[in-house]
Design an enzyme around this catalytic site. Structure first.
Site, PDB file in Angstrom:
ATOM      1  N   THR A 121     -55.489   3.329 -64.786  1.00 14.06           N
ATOM      2  CA  THR A 121     -56.681   3.466 -65.619  1.00 14.06           C
ATOM      3  C   THR A 121     -57.662   2.321 -65.371  1.00 14.06           C
ATOM      4  O   THR A 121     -57.248   1.204 -65.024  1.00 14.06           O
ATOM      5  CB  THR A 121     -56.272   3.484 -67.104  1.00 14.06           C
ATOM      6  OG1 THR A 121     -57.422   3.261 -67.905  1.00 14.06           O
ATOM      7  CG2 THR A 121     -55.254   2.400 -67.434  1.00 14.06           C
ATOM      8  N   ASP A 122     -58.939   2.588 -65.608  1.00 11.72           N
ATOM      9  CA  ASP A 122     -59.947   1.519 -65.507  1.00 11.72           C
ATOM     10  C   ASP A 122     -59.743   0.460 -66.593  1.00 11.72           C
ATOM     11  O   ASP A 122     -60.300  -0.634 -66.510  1.00 11.72           O
ATOM     12  CB  ASP A 122     -61.376   2.090 -65.580  1.00 11.72           C
ATOM     13  CG  ASP A 122     -61.694   2.843 -66.869  1.00 11.72           C
ATOM     14  OD1 ASP A 122     -60.780   3.009 -67.716  1.00 11.72           O
ATOM     15  OD2 ASP A 122     -62.853   3.259 -67.036  1.00 11.72           O
ATOM     16  N   GLU A 123     -58.932   0.800 -67.620  1.00  7.43           N
ATOM     17  CA  GLU A 123     -58.748  -0.153 -68.720  1.00  7.43           C
ATOM     18  C   GLU A 123     -58.014  -1.412 -68.277  1.00  7.43           C
ATOM     19  O   GLU A 123     -58.049  -2.422 -68.983  1.00  7.43           O
ATOM     20  CB  GLU A 123     -58.032   0.530 -69.900  1.00  7.43           C
ATOM     21  CG  GLU A 123     -58.859   1.702 -70.414  1.00  7.43           C
ATOM     22  CD  GLU A 123     -58.404   2.301 -71.729  1.00  7.43           C
ATOM     23  OE1 GLU A 123     -57.850   1.567 -72.558  1.00  7.43           O
ATOM     24  OE2 GLU A 123     -58.634   3.509 -71.931  1.00  7.43           O
ATOM     25  N   TYR A 174     -51.656  -1.024 -74.576  1.00  7.52           N
ATOM     26  CA  TYR A 174     -51.680   0.093 -73.612  1.00  7.52           C
ATOM     27  C   TYR A 174     -52.137  -0.392 -72.247  1.00  7.52           C
ATOM     28  O   TYR A 174     -51.453  -0.190 -71.233  1.00  7.52           O
ATOM     29  CB  TYR A 174     -52.609   1.211 -74.118  1.00  7.52           C
ATOM     30  CG  TYR A 174     -53.016   2.192 -73.023  1.00  7.52           C
ATOM     31  CD1 TYR A 174     -52.083   3.049 -72.444  1.00  7.52           C
ATOM     32  CD2 TYR A 174     -54.343   2.242 -72.548  1.00  7.52           C
ATOM     33  CE1 TYR A 174     -52.448   3.931 -71.424  1.00  7.52           C
ATOM     34  CE2 TYR A 174     -54.713   3.124 -71.534  1.00  7.52           C
ATOM     35  CZ  TYR A 174     -53.757   3.965 -70.977  1.00  7.52           C
ATOM     36  OH  TYR A 174     -54.123   4.828 -69.967  1.00  7.52           O
ATOM     37  N   LYS A 186     -50.103  -0.694 -68.649  1.00  4.42           N
ATOM     38  CA  LYS A 186     -50.530   0.006 -67.426  1.00  4.42           C
ATOM     39  C   LYS A 186     -50.758  -1.007 -66.292  1.00  4.42           C
ATOM     40  O   LYS A 186     -50.397  -0.759 -65.146  1.00  4.42           O
ATOM     41  CB  LYS A 186     -51.809   0.808 -67.677  1.00  4.42           C
ATOM     42  CG  LYS A 186     -51.657   2.012 -68.585  1.00  4.42           C
ATOM     43  CD  LYS A 186     -50.763   3.109 -68.024  1.00  4.42           C
ATOM     44  CE  LYS A 186     -51.361   3.836 -66.840  1.00  4.42           C
ATOM     45  NZ  LYS A 186     -50.505   4.974 -66.406  1.00  4.42           N
TER      46      LYS A 186
END
Ligand code: NAD
Ligand code: TYD
Length: 339
Positions: free
Chosen positions: A125-127, A153, A157
């Site tokens: 994810t870009d997060e 989260y 990741k």
């Protein structure tokens, strides 16, 4: 060609399975999914009878089970979508995020090493890049942007991404990683912004916007994400990270207003609620690398994608009404009851 798709009973994984079975009628797709609250077997109903498809209910952390499945199926490729995926839940209870997102990834990669595969692909994810300030629209995440996480989260990741890179460097695992921006489309679980707002608006319930609704996300139609992963597993360079994004930055409040308008519901349903803890301000992906190397570009414009999505929720009420009538009620009360 046999591909194990983990987390295929969830939002993006199921869309990926439909894409792959449609495009490659000769491929065998094996879906491994634990069927957590976010997994829904009814989503996979359209492919259950397909002789090239197999569903296996299993936890990616179950080493013995995963090894057994590899012995039976001899997969060529593994695409790992399985994860705990909701930031708000990770703030309430981080532990399962570490277990599934990090340890589960390790079990899958160990199986890949033991039995041999041509590609392990990690859906990230870009997060993992943290967030960008609102007053610097020139800044975007590239693959070189340092990892700088905000939520349990995104930290989990990012940890998984680092393990994938370690397995590639140390053990030569033929791995790739993709980091995508926010997806939207059919089969999106109604705890996430877009489907939650559609479902609430259709039920004339308040539309809970966190903070002032000024946070920006870079929305990508789910099919475009699936096409990008298809390209990466076939043509992407081993050991590389590819960012995937829609070049479609939108403020939350604007999305909610678009949904109200499309459904003919009043904006008075919008209710500003207490902000999310540690709430990331802005995500924006620079997808130059995947465009230059693999020729990928987002194909669905937001105006078309959101209409298709809204139509899907209108035409598939049973799917989401069944979800929100179950244990989801308790979740909703806990998250939004006193907010
Ligand atoms: P989702 O929550 O809709 O689905 C997750 C699926 O994984 C469910 O079917 C669930 O049953 C399964 N699962 C969870 N724990 C498992 C376990 N221990 N073993 C086996 N299966 C398990 O998630 P999603 O939105 O489809 O996201 C899929 C992947 O894409 C995730 O890795 C997520 O981090 C990533 N991602 C999502 C987005 C987005 O906007 N939704 C954006 C970028 C990246
Ligand atoms: P979400 O769909 O949870 O995705 P992510 O946090 O991974 O980006 O949320 C998208 C944005 O919408 C995020 O800024 C939080 C906000 N949001 C709300 O304002 N209200 C809500 O009820 C939800 C679920 C999200």
């Amino acid at each position: 060609m046999t591909i194990i798709v983990t987390g295929g009973a969830g939002f993006i994984g199921s869309n990926f399975i439909f894409h792959m079975l449609g495009k490659y009628p000769d491929y065998r797709i094996v879906c491994l999914d634990k069927l957590t609250y976010a997994g829904n077997l009814s989503t996979l109903e359209p492919v259950m009878e397909n002789p090239n498809f197999r569903f296996v209910k299993m936890d990616i952390c179950d080493r013995e089970g995963v090894y057994g499945l590899f012995e039976e199926e001899h997969p060529d490729i593994v695409v790992n979508f399985a994860a705990e995926s909701h930031v708000d839940r990770s703030i309430e209870d981080p532990e399962i995020f570490l277990r599934t997102n990090i340890l589960g990834t390790q079990v899958l990669m160990d199986a890949c090493r033991k039995y041999g595969i041509t590609r392990y692909h990690q859906v990230s994810t870009d997060e993992v890049y943290g967030d960008l300030p609102l007053d610097r629209p020139d800044l975007m995440f590239t693959e070189e942007t340092p990892i700088h996480t905000s939520s349990p989260y995104s930290a989990a990741k990012a940890s998984a991404d680092l393990m994938v890179q370690a397995y590639h460097r140390t053990f030569g695992l033929p791995a790739t990683i993709s980091r995508c921006s926010n997806n939207y489309g059919p089969y999106h679980f109604p705890e996430k912004l877009i489907p939650l707002m559609i479902a609430n608006a259709l039920n004339d319930k308040p539309l809970p916007v966190y903070g002032e609704g000024l946070n920006v996300r870079d929305w990508l139609y789910v099919e475009d994400h699936c096409k990008a992963i298809d390209l990466i597993i076939h043509k992407g360079r081993v050991g590389e990270v590819y960012n995937i994004g829609g070049h479609n930055e939108m403020r939350n409040i604007d999305i909610v207003k678009i949904i109200c308008k499309a459904l003919g519901k009043p904006e008075s349903l919008i209710t500003y609620v207490t902000d999310r803890k540690g709430h990331d301000m802005r995500y924006a992906i620079d997808p130059t690398k995947i465009h230059n190397e693999l020729g990928w570009l987002p194909e669905t414009k937001f105006v078309d994608g959101i209409q298709k999505t809204i139509d899907w929720y209108l035409n598939n009420r049973t799917w989401w009404e069944t979800i929100i009538s179950g244990e989801y009620q308790d979740y909703y009360e806990k998250m939004y009851g006193n907010r």
